[in-house]
Design a protein around this motif. Structure first.
Motif, short mmCIF file in Angstrom:
data_model
loop_
_atom_site.label_atom_id
_atom_site.label_comp_id
_atom_site.label_asym_id
_atom_site.label_seq_id
_atom_site.Cartn_x
_atom_site.Cartn_y
_atom_site.Cartn_z
N MET A 1 0.85 -1.20 0.00
CA MET A 1 0.00 0.00 0.00
C MET A 1 0.88 1.25 0.00
SD MET A 1 -3.24 0.88 0.09
CE MET A 1 -4.69 0.85 1.14
N SER A 2 0.60 2.13 -0.93
CA SER A 2 1.33 3.39 -0.95
C SER A 2 0.68 4.37 0.03
CB SER A 2 1.33 3.97 -2.35
OG SER A 2 2.15 3.21 -3.21
N LYS A 3 1.42 5.42 0.30
CA LYS A 3 0.97 6.41 1.26
C LYS A 3 0.98 7.78 0.60
CE LYS A 3 0.78 8.72 5.29
NZ LYS A 3 -0.46 8.83 6.07
N ALA A 4 -0.13 8.48 0.69
CA ALA A 4 -0.21 9.84 0.16
C ALA A 4 -0.66 10.78 1.27
CB ALA A 4 -1.18 9.91 -1.00
N THR A 5 -0.03 11.94 1.32
CA THR A 5 -0.47 12.98 2.26
C THR A 5 -0.79 14.22 1.45
OG1 THR A 5 1.07 12.08 3.89
CG2 THR A 5 0.08 14.21 4.38
N PHE A 6 -2.01 14.68 1.60
CA PHE A 6 -2.45 15.89 0.91
C PHE A 6 -2.37 17.04 1.89
CE2 PHE A 6 -5.93 18.80 -0.42
CZ PHE A 6 -5.52 19.05 -1.72
N TYR A 7 -1.47 17.99 1.60
CA TYR A 7 -1.28 19.14 2.46
C TYR A 7 -2.02 20.33 1.89
CZ TYR A 7 2.62 16.51 4.50
OH TYR A 7 3.39 15.55 5.12
N HIS A 8 -2.79 20.98 2.73
CA HIS A 8 -3.45 22.18 2.25
C HIS A 8 -3.60 23.18 3.37
CE1 HIS A 8 -7.77 21.74 3.62
NE2 HIS A 8 -7.28 20.57 3.95
N ALA A 9 -4.15 24.35 3.00
CA ALA A 9 -4.25 25.42 3.99
C ALA A 9 -5.60 26.12 3.88
CB ALA A 9 -3.11 26.40 3.80
N GLY A 10 -6.56 25.42 3.36
CA GLY A 10 -7.91 25.97 3.30
C GLY A 10 -8.18 26.95 2.19
N CYS A 11 -7.17 27.19 1.35
CA CYS A 11 -7.36 28.16 0.27
C CYS A 11 -8.31 27.60 -0.79
CB CYS A 11 -6.01 28.51 -0.37
SG CYS A 11 -5.15 27.08 -1.06
N PRO A 12 -8.92 28.49 -1.59
CA PRO A 12 -9.86 28.01 -2.61
C PRO A 12 -9.26 26.98 -3.56
CG PRO A 12 -10.07 30.39 -2.34
CD PRO A 12 -8.89 29.97 -1.52
N VAL A 13 -8.01 27.21 -3.98
CA VAL A 13 -7.36 26.25 -4.89
C VAL A 13 -7.19 24.90 -4.18
CG1 VAL A 13 -5.24 25.76 -6.18
CG2 VAL A 13 -6.21 28.05 -6.21
N LYS A 29 -5.13 1.18 -3.56
CA LYS A 29 -3.68 1.25 -3.83
C LYS A 29 -2.96 2.23 -2.94
CE LYS A 29 -3.97 0.22 -8.80
NZ LYS A 29 -3.83 0.83 -10.14
N VAL A 30 -3.70 3.23 -2.44
CA VAL A 30 -3.03 4.29 -1.71
C VAL A 30 -3.88 4.74 -0.52
CG1 VAL A 30 -3.95 6.09 -3.26
CG2 VAL A 30 -1.86 6.54 -1.98
N ASP A 31 -3.19 4.92 0.59
CA ASP A 31 -3.82 5.38 1.81
C ASP A 31 -3.61 6.89 1.88
OD1 ASP A 31 -4.97 5.36 4.35
OD2 ASP A 31 -3.04 5.07 5.32
N VAL A 32 -4.71 7.66 1.82
CA VAL A 32 -4.61 9.11 1.72
C VAL A 32 -4.92 9.76 3.07
CG1 VAL A 32 -5.47 11.19 0.56
CG2 VAL A 32 -5.38 9.02 -0.69
N PRO A 56 -1.99 23.63 -2.77
CA PRO A 56 -2.06 22.24 -2.29
C PRO A 56 -0.93 21.38 -2.88
CG PRO A 56 -3.65 22.57 -4.04
CD PRO A 56 -3.03 23.92 -3.77
N ALA A 57 -0.55 20.37 -2.11
CA ALA A 57 0.46 19.44 -2.58
C ALA A 57 0.13 18.04 -2.07
CB ALA A 57 1.84 19.85 -2.07
N LEU A 58 0.47 17.09 -2.90
CA LEU A 58 0.28 15.69 -2.55
C LEU A 58 1.67 15.05 -2.47
CD1 LEU A 58 -2.12 13.57 -2.30
CD2 LEU A 58 -1.59 12.98 -4.66
N VAL A 59 2.00 14.53 -1.31
CA VAL A 59 3.27 13.79 -1.18
C VAL A 59 2.94 12.32 -1.31
CG1 VAL A 59 5.20 13.22 0.32
CG2 VAL A 59 4.41 15.58 0.16
N LEU A 60 3.46 11.74 -2.37
CA LEU A 60 3.10 10.37 -2.74
C LEU A 60 4.35 9.51 -2.64
CD1 LEU A 60 0.70 8.75 -3.81
CD2 LEU A 60 1.17 9.68 -6.07
N ASP A 61 4.33 8.60 -1.69
CA ASP A 61 5.51 7.78 -1.43
C ASP A 61 6.77 8.64 -1.32
OD1 ASP A 61 4.05 5.45 -1.28
OD2 ASP A 61 4.36 4.93 -3.38
N GLY A 62 6.61 9.77 -0.64
CA GLY A 62 7.77 10.62 -0.37
C GLY A 62 8.08 11.67 -1.42
N GLN A 63 7.43 11.59 -2.59
CA GLN A 63 7.69 12.56 -3.65
C GLN A 63 6.61 13.64 -3.66
OE1 GLN A 63 10.46 12.54 -5.75
NE2 GLN A 63 11.04 11.02 -4.22
N PRO A 64 7.03 14.91 -3.71
CA PRO A 64 6.03 15.98 -3.68
C PRO A 64 5.46 16.29 -5.07
CG PRO A 64 8.22 16.93 -3.63
CD PRO A 64 8.40 15.43 -3.66
N TYR A 65 4.15 16.38 -5.13
CA TYR A 65 3.46 16.80 -6.36
C TYR A 65 2.60 18.00 -6.01
CZ TYR A 65 5.18 12.44 -8.12
OH TYR A 65 6.04 11.43 -8.49
#
Lengths: 79, 79
Positions: A1-13, A29-32, A56-65
């Motif tokens: 299982m991959s790991k994703a962390t979605f970082y945000h700050a409440g902005c509209p985007v 496939k991925v735990d968000v 916003p950014a999604l860190v997926l298995d350690g890589q930032p998107y």
């Protein structure tokens, strides 16, 4: 299982990306995890260590998107 | 079924996003098409109409999501 962390700050985007994109990730496939810096500013350093420059950014298995551009991490830290 | 189009131009950032992110989209929810402008430059105007400013980008149900930054659409058009 991959790991994703979605970082945000409440902005509209951020809200748009969370609402319209995250739901398409395959949860078999991925735990968000969703982290809102407004609720938990202690996670800022972890995000920066992973290479997150803006939200916003999604860190997926350690890589930032970075997904579109809502605010810089400097903006986030200056609150 | 939703529709996603992943636009790229063969750049390293594009290849990384294609390899490491697209595979996590839930194919039971979204039909993903991959467009490489190197193979099909005729799709540039369609991408720009959807709001794509840079590659790689994912247009998801008509909304553009730029994923990191590989190259601008101007760079793509100037080859």
């Amino acid at each position: 299982m991959s790991k994703a962390t979605f970082y945000h700050a409440g902005c509209p985007v951020c809200q748009d990306a969370e609402k319209n994109m995250l739901g398409f990730l395959d949860q078999s496939k991925v735990d968000v995890e969703i982290v809102d810096f407004n609720d938990d500013s202690s996670r800022v350093s972890e995000a920066e260590s992973a290479g997150v420059k803006s939200v916003p950014a999604l860190v997926l298995d350690g890589q930032p998107y970075h997904i579109n551009y809502g605010a810089s991490m400097e903006d986030v830290k200056n609150g």
